[in-house]
Design an enzyme around this catalytic site. Structure first.
Site, PDB file in Angstrom:
ATOM      1  N   ASN A  43       0.846  -1.202   0.000  1.00 34.02           N
ATOM      2  CA  ASN A  43       0.000   0.000   0.000  1.00 34.02           C
ATOM      3  C   ASN A  43       0.874   1.242   0.000  1.00 34.02           C
ATOM      4  O   ASN A  43       1.733   1.359  -0.896  1.00 34.02           O
ATOM      5  CB  ASN A  43      -1.145  -0.039   1.031  1.00 34.02           C
ATOM      6  CG  ASN A  43      -0.795  -0.174   2.478  1.00 34.02           C
ATOM      7  OD1 ASN A  43      -0.188  -1.141   2.891  1.00 34.02           O
ATOM      8  ND2 ASN A  43      -1.209   0.761   3.298  1.00 34.02           N
ATOM      9  N   ASP A  44       0.726   2.184   0.901  1.00 30.22           N
ATOM     10  CA  ASP A  44       1.316   3.512   0.749  1.00 30.22           C
ATOM     11  C   ASP A  44       2.811   3.513   0.385  1.00 30.22           C
ATOM     12  O   ASP A  44       3.578   2.754   0.974  1.00 30.22           O
ATOM     13  CB  ASP A  44       1.244   4.290   2.072  1.00 30.22           C
ATOM     14  CG  ASP A  44      -0.064   4.146   2.789  1.00 30.22           C
ATOM     15  OD1 ASP A  44      -1.026   3.643   2.209  1.00 30.22           O
ATOM     16  OD2 ASP A  44      -0.117   4.543   3.967  1.00 30.22           O
ATOM     17  N   SER A  67       3.005   4.134   8.070  1.00 35.77           N
ATOM     18  CA  SER A  67       3.638   5.021   7.091  1.00 35.77           C
ATOM     19  C   SER A  67       4.527   6.086   7.709  1.00 35.77           C
ATOM     20  O   SER A  67       4.356   6.484   8.860  1.00 35.77           O
ATOM     21  CB  SER A  67       2.561   5.692   6.231  1.00 35.77           C
ATOM     22  OG  SER A  67       2.104   4.753   5.299  1.00 35.77           O
ATOM     23  N   ASP A  74       1.562   8.775  10.610  1.00 32.39           N
ATOM     24  CA  ASP A  74       2.095   9.145   9.291  1.00 32.39           C
ATOM     25  C   ASP A  74       2.957  10.414   9.342  1.00 32.39           C
ATOM     26  O   ASP A  74       2.643  11.434   8.711  1.00 32.39           O
ATOM     27  CB  ASP A  74       0.976   9.279   8.248  1.00 32.39           C
ATOM     28  CG  ASP A  74       0.059   8.071   8.212  1.00 32.39           C
ATOM     29  OD1 ASP A  74       0.492   6.996   8.665  1.00 32.39           O
ATOM     30  OD2 ASP A  74      -1.096   8.202   7.759  1.00 32.39           O
ATOM     31  N   GLU A  99      -4.991  11.230   6.704  1.00 36.00           N
ATOM     32  CA  GLU A  99      -3.880  10.286   6.667  1.00 36.00           C
ATOM     33  C   GLU A  99      -2.788  10.862   5.767  1.00 36.00           C
ATOM     34  O   GLU A  99      -3.052  11.642   4.847  1.00 36.00           O
ATOM     35  CB  GLU A  99      -4.347   8.934   6.113  1.00 36.00           C
ATOM     36  CG  GLU A  99      -5.378   8.254   7.005  1.00 36.00           C
ATOM     37  CD  GLU A  99      -5.648   6.810   6.599  1.00 36.00           C
ATOM     38  OE1 GLU A  99      -5.484   5.928   7.445  1.00 36.00           O
ATOM     39  OE2 GLU A  99      -6.035   6.571   5.444  1.00 36.00           O
TER      40      GLU A  99
HETATM   41  N1  DQQ Z   1      -1.887   3.253   5.611  1.00 36.30           N
HETATM   42  C1  DQQ Z   1      -0.977   3.052   6.698  1.00 36.30           C
HETATM   43  C2  DQQ Z   1      -1.251   4.132   7.687  1.00 36.30           C
HETATM   44  C3  DQQ Z   1      -1.909   5.177   6.859  1.00 36.30           C
HETATM   45  C4  DQQ Z   1      -2.719   4.390   5.890  1.00 36.30           C
HETATM   46  C5  DQQ Z   1      -1.152   1.649   7.235  1.00 36.30           C
HETATM   47  C6  DQQ Z   1      -3.081   5.125   4.645  1.00 36.30           C
HETATM   48  O1  DQQ Z   1      -0.060   4.584   8.281  1.00 36.30           O
HETATM   49  O2  DQQ Z   1      -2.643   6.070   7.645  1.00 36.30           O
HETATM   50  O3  DQQ Z   1      -0.818   0.687   6.266  1.00 36.30           O
HETATM   51  O4  DQQ Z   1      -3.361   4.265   3.572  1.00 36.30           O
END
Ligand code: DQQ
Length: 492
Positions: A33-34, A95, A154, A206
């Protein structure tokens, strides 16, 4: 004992999957993901990312890592961060970002332990292969009063003056805040209040990021004179999952917006900007899946990154988003696209027939403005010869819309099919549409003013054609198409 884990083997095995991208970054295997920790360090670009190395679903979040010399060709690196069962990140390394702390590459991230989120550091060796979590962790132990203990995450850090500044996203009652911290060491942080308050209820910011639009805050003379104090604030907002940008000033630790918009209206989330060594602001964002969890498990991987984009302001202070110039290096065989005028019907394009193409087409409206009948030009991609499967990119220059119509993108009834639309300010001038097709990705830019990245999952091996058509008074005034090269070795 089994063979040691080699991401290259995993990539080769997965490359045969029909929806695996050829020139977008996807994880070697399993879940992504991120984007995290984007940095150019000693000339080399590094991309870290939220990664579940065990399954193609979200969970047990590690930091995956890859490096690149050109933002296109990536080499997998060992996993950078993993949860430490006895540590403050026992339930995930969420993140964060990367900074160069006087020659020491340093990651700043959120450690999750149960329902607590705390900000942590990791320091790397000069190759960015080995990472250590110093005993000083966590560097921010508790969320400020009124801030939920979990929805405090984040961190995004940058050099400011003789110290460091950091923003952290936070859900508060009744609003959402981007919190500001200052430090001179990265190890002790002072809370300075909210740099920005989003007063809508039940929103969580986020992955916030604040960046000077003239690069590192110094800028090229041209930009500094023209733009003055111009900052960009980005946020990925729950629960709508909109990715919003705000352009404004950052004075006395407060951000004051003067313009705002959506950065990408498609399957796009949690982008992170960074300033590279040539002072470009480069943005990488996660492109989510639009297929079922079962399909992701069957494929063996999930998620990918959009093309790296350069963000800049034009002379009128509007935000422009364009793919980085390096992307042009992927172009191989070139073809002309025909002009299609009003009433010309659907024009099939003979060549290229490929699932990995770039198309650039100039589209004109009637110039009559928004109150008129819809006048649009459509570019169909990933189209089967009988037209039963196709993804339609529809541009209406009069109304200022770009739509990806996925209603016929796939014969698979389980994938998402809703239309996605991005908006731009109509000027009456033709719109230059740039469309990147990469097997299950359609990434569209309208003159840099609107962006839309969509996931589609054609089921037929021959869904690789292109067609052009128009409605109302709109026309396609011609264009160019290229087959694009794969960035992976052994790509099937
Ligand atoms: N993904 C992360 C978090 C963030 C979110 C967790 C955003 O840190 O807030 O995988 O997609």
């Amino acid at each position: 004992m089994g063979a040691p884990y080699d991401p290259a083997d995993e990539r080769t095995a997965l490359a045969r999957g029909p929806h695996r991208p050829a020139y977008h970054f996807a994880p070697p295997t399993n879940w992504l993901n991120d984007p995290n920790g984007l940095i150019q360090f000693d000339g080399t670009y590094h991309l870290f990312y939220q990664h579940n190395p065990a399954e193609p679903v979200w969970g047990d979040i590690h930091w995956g890592h890859a490096r690149s010399e050109d933002l296109l060709h990536w080499t997998d690196m060992p996993i950078a961060l993993e949860p430490d069962a006895a540590g403050v990140d026992a339930d995930g390394c969420f993140s964060g970002c990367a900074v160069d702390d006087g020659g020491v590459p340093t990651l700043v991230y959120t450690g999750i332990d149960g329902d607590r989120a705390r900000q942590c550091l990791a320091t790397g060796d000069e190759t960015l292969r080995q990472w250590e979590k110093p005993s000083v962790n966590p560097v921010v132990e508790t969320s400020p009063p009124g801030v939920d203990a979990f929805d405090f995450r984040d961190p995004f850090v940058w050099r400011e003056g003789d110290g460091w500044s950091m923003v952290v996203g936070a859900a508060t009652e009744p609003d959402s805040r981007v919190l500001l911290y200052r430090s001179s060491t990265l190890r002790e942080w002072e809370y300075r209040g909210a740099v920005f308050v989003d007063d809508r209820p039940d929103v969580m910011w986020e992955c916030p990021a604040l960046v000077a639009l003239d690069g590192r805050g110094r800028g090229r003379d041209r930009d500094r004179d023209r733009n003055g104090n111009q900052y960009l604030l980005l946020g990925s907002l729950l629960p709508t999952r909109a990715v919003r940008y705000y352009v404004g000033s950052y004075v006395d630790e407060r951000f004051e917006p003067r313009a705002e918009g959506v950065l990408d209206a498609g399957d796009f989330y949690a982008p992170q900007p960074f300033v590279d060594e040539s002072e470009r602001i480069v943005l990488v964002g996660w492109v989510e899946e639009a297929r079922t969890e079962a399909a992701q498990r069957a494929a063996g991987w999930s998620g990918l990154m959009a093309l790296p984009r350069e963000l800049s302001l034009d002379e009128d202070g509007r935000l422009r988003t364009t793919p980085v110039d390096e992307v042009r290096r992927l172009r191989e065989l070139e073809y002309d696209l025909p002009a299609v005028g009003p009433g010309d019907g659907t024009v099939l394009v003979d060549q290229p027939r490929s699932e990995t193409v770039e198309l650039v087409a100039e589209v004109s409206g009637t110039g009559a403005g928004t109150g008129t009948e819809p006048s649009s030009a459509s570019i169909s991609v990933l189209r089967s010869p009988n037209g039963l499967e196709e993804t339609v990119v529809r541009v209406d220059p009069d109304r200022g819309t770009v739509t990806v119509d996925r209603s016929h993108s796939s014969d698979d009834p389980a994938v998402e099919t809703h239309e996605q639309t991005a908006h731009f300010e109509p000027t009456g001038d033709p719109v230059m549409v740039r469309c990147f097709v990469d097997r299950s990705v359609v990434e569209v830019y309208a003159d840099g003013w609107a962006c839309l990245t969509s996931r589609v999952y054609p089921t037929r091996a021959d869904s690789s054609g292109i067609a052009l058509s128009t409605t109302g008074g709109a026309s396609v005034d011609g264009g160019t198409a290229w087959e694009l090269a794969s960035v992976w070795d052994d790509f099937a």
